[in-house]
Design a protein around this motif. Structure first.
Motif, short mmCIF file in Angstrom:
data_model
loop_
_atom_site.label_atom_id
_atom_site.label_comp_id
_atom_site.label_asym_id
_atom_site.label_seq_id
_atom_site.Cartn_x
_atom_site.Cartn_y
_atom_site.Cartn_z
N SER A 192 8.37 -3.41 -3.84
CA SER A 192 8.07 -2.00 -4.14
C SER A 192 6.56 -1.74 -4.07
O SER A 192 5.76 -2.68 -4.06
CB SER A 192 8.55 -1.65 -5.55
OG SER A 192 9.92 -1.89 -5.65
N LEU A 193 6.24 -0.46 -4.03
CA LEU A 193 4.85 -0.01 -4.03
C LEU A 193 4.03 -0.76 -5.09
O LEU A 193 4.50 -0.93 -6.22
CB LEU A 193 4.86 1.49 -4.36
CG LEU A 193 3.52 2.21 -4.36
CD1 LEU A 193 2.98 2.29 -2.95
CD2 LEU A 193 3.69 3.59 -4.95
N ASN A 194 2.85 -1.20 -4.70
CA ASN A 194 1.89 -1.85 -5.60
C ASN A 194 2.25 -3.29 -5.96
O ASN A 194 1.50 -3.96 -6.68
CB ASN A 194 1.72 -1.03 -6.88
CG ASN A 194 0.38 -1.28 -7.54
OD1 ASN A 194 -0.65 -1.32 -6.86
ND2 ASN A 194 0.37 -1.47 -8.85
N LYS A 219 7.32 3.81 0.13
CA LYS A 219 7.94 3.57 -1.18
C LYS A 219 8.09 2.08 -1.46
O LYS A 219 8.18 1.63 -2.59
CB LYS A 219 9.34 4.20 -1.24
CG LYS A 219 9.32 5.71 -1.21
CD LYS A 219 10.71 6.28 -0.96
CE LYS A 219 11.70 5.98 -2.06
NZ LYS A 219 11.75 6.99 -3.11
N ASN A 257 4.12 8.29 3.44
CA ASN A 257 4.18 7.72 2.09
C ASN A 257 5.16 6.56 2.04
O ASN A 257 6.34 6.74 2.31
CB ASN A 257 4.60 8.79 1.08
CG ASN A 257 3.49 9.79 0.84
OD1 ASN A 257 2.31 9.44 0.87
ND2 ASN A 257 3.87 11.04 0.63
N ARG A 285 0.83 -1.20 0.00
CA ARG A 285 0.00 0.00 0.00
C ARG A 285 0.87 1.26 0.00
O ARG A 285 1.99 1.24 0.51
CB ARG A 285 -0.89 -0.05 1.24
CG ARG A 285 -1.99 0.97 1.29
CD ARG A 285 -2.98 0.69 2.43
NE ARG A 285 -2.32 0.23 3.64
CZ ARG A 285 -2.63 -0.91 4.26
NH1 ARG A 285 -3.57 -1.71 3.81
NH2 ARG A 285 -2.01 -1.27 5.35
N ASP A 286 0.32 2.38 -0.52
CA ASP A 286 1.14 3.60 -0.68
C ASP A 286 1.27 4.40 0.61
O ASP A 286 2.10 5.29 0.70
CB ASP A 286 0.59 4.49 -1.80
CG ASP A 286 -0.81 5.04 -1.47
OD1 ASP A 286 -1.42 4.60 -0.47
OD2 ASP A 286 -1.29 5.89 -2.24
N ASN A 287 0.44 4.10 1.60
CA ASN A 287 0.41 4.98 2.76
C ASN A 287 0.10 4.17 4.00
O ASN A 287 -0.76 3.31 4.01
CB ASN A 287 -0.71 6.02 2.52
CG ASN A 287 -0.65 7.14 3.52
OD1 ASN A 287 -0.93 6.93 4.69
ND2 ASN A 287 -0.28 8.32 3.07
N ASN A 288 0.85 4.43 5.07
CA ASN A 288 0.55 3.78 6.34
C ASN A 288 0.73 4.80 7.45
O ASN A 288 1.79 5.40 7.58
CB ASN A 288 1.47 2.58 6.56
CG ASN A 288 1.04 1.75 7.76
OD1 ASN A 288 -0.13 1.78 8.16
ND2 ASN A 288 1.96 1.03 8.35
N GLU A 312 8.88 -0.89 6.66
CA GLU A 312 8.49 0.01 5.57
C GLU A 312 9.62 0.97 5.23
O GLU A 312 10.32 1.46 6.12
CB GLU A 312 7.23 0.79 5.97
CG GLU A 312 6.00 -0.10 5.95
CD GLU A 312 4.74 0.60 6.42
OE1 GLU A 312 3.66 0.18 5.98
OE2 GLU A 312 4.83 1.55 7.24
#
Lengths: 158, 80
Positions: free
Chosen positions: A97-99, A56, A54, A47-50, A136
């Motif tokens: 990585s992200l996603n 990465k 932000n 996920r992009d945000n926790n 993260e």
């Protein structure tokens, strides 16, 4: 699925660095035990945000000697509680990585209720019992992820 | 006896594995030995929730130990 092992043909578990293909995994579950009425799959992503930061990417550590044993045990518990025909769990480790895809759970069953519940049970138990730890990566540093009380509550409801 | 550490706890104690020569009677005893190894060890165990596994199975601190056990200490898990 590479490195897949299980206690029976019904259960396949893999802990791996490599990505997985959702379509291939779905087909494998669908074809492993034919004549079922339902397949439910879940995939978890980076996920992009926790907690407002932000993200990465993340590093996933695990306890190799325990991880597969623990995942198989969770799948066996699910098979005792619901009539599941085929169960697959894939969990990735290392740098992601992200996603990117982190985890896959797929189950087949005669009817959808067993398939939905079996899949959710496996994810809820995996989140609170399987020995994985996420760190993260942010633009300005890194931090270990803290376990969430809500995950424990989700597992307790079963 | 092999003792292994993971995640944040591994970083706090500064090692992923140690060999404990004299096997304590139980996990409580092992924790005393580990906490005596230095301030970072004591803090790592006192300041955090720590889960325990003996021979790759989760257990509590009353678990009895034998010399060929593998004991693991780690933070609450965060996979998935």
């Amino acid at each position: 699925m590479s490195n897949a092992i299980g206690s029976s043909p019904q259960i396949r578990v893999s802990v791996q660095f490599e990505d997985f293909n959702l379509g291939d995994e779905y087909q494998e579950i669908k074809n492993r035990d034919q004549g079922q009425g339902a397949v439910v799959t879940f995939s978890g992503l980076v996920r992009d945000n926790n907690l407002g930061k932000n993200v990465k990417g993340l590093f996933l550590e695990h306890y190799p000697a325990m991880t597969q044993k623990c995942l198989i045990d969770i799948c066996e518990q699910a098979c005792k509680r619901w009539e599941l025909a085929a169960v697959s769990v894939i969990h990735r480790v290392g740098e992601l990585s992200l996603n990117e895809q982190i985890v896959f759970v797929g189950v087949s069953a005669k009817h959808r209720k067993s398939a939905f519940e079996g899949c959710e049970f496996i994810m809820d138990y995996l989140k609170t019992q399987a020995p994985f730890w996420k760190k993260e990566r942010f633009a300005d540093g890194e931090a270990w992820v803290d376990a969430k009380q809500s995950d424990q509550h989700a597992a307790n409801k079963w | 006896m092999k003792v292994v550490f993971f995640g944040k706890l591994r970083e706090q104690v500064g090692t992923s594995v140690i060999d404990v020569i004299e096997t304590p009677e139980n996990i409580e005893g092992l924790l005393k030995v580990l906490k005596s190894k230095g301030d970072n060890w004591r803090q790592a165990f006192d300041d955090n929730d720590v889960l325990i596994a003996v021979n790759q199975t989760l257990c509590d601190s009353s678990q009895m130990l034998s010399f060929n056990d593998e004991v693991a200490f780690f933070p609450p898990v965060t996979g998935g």
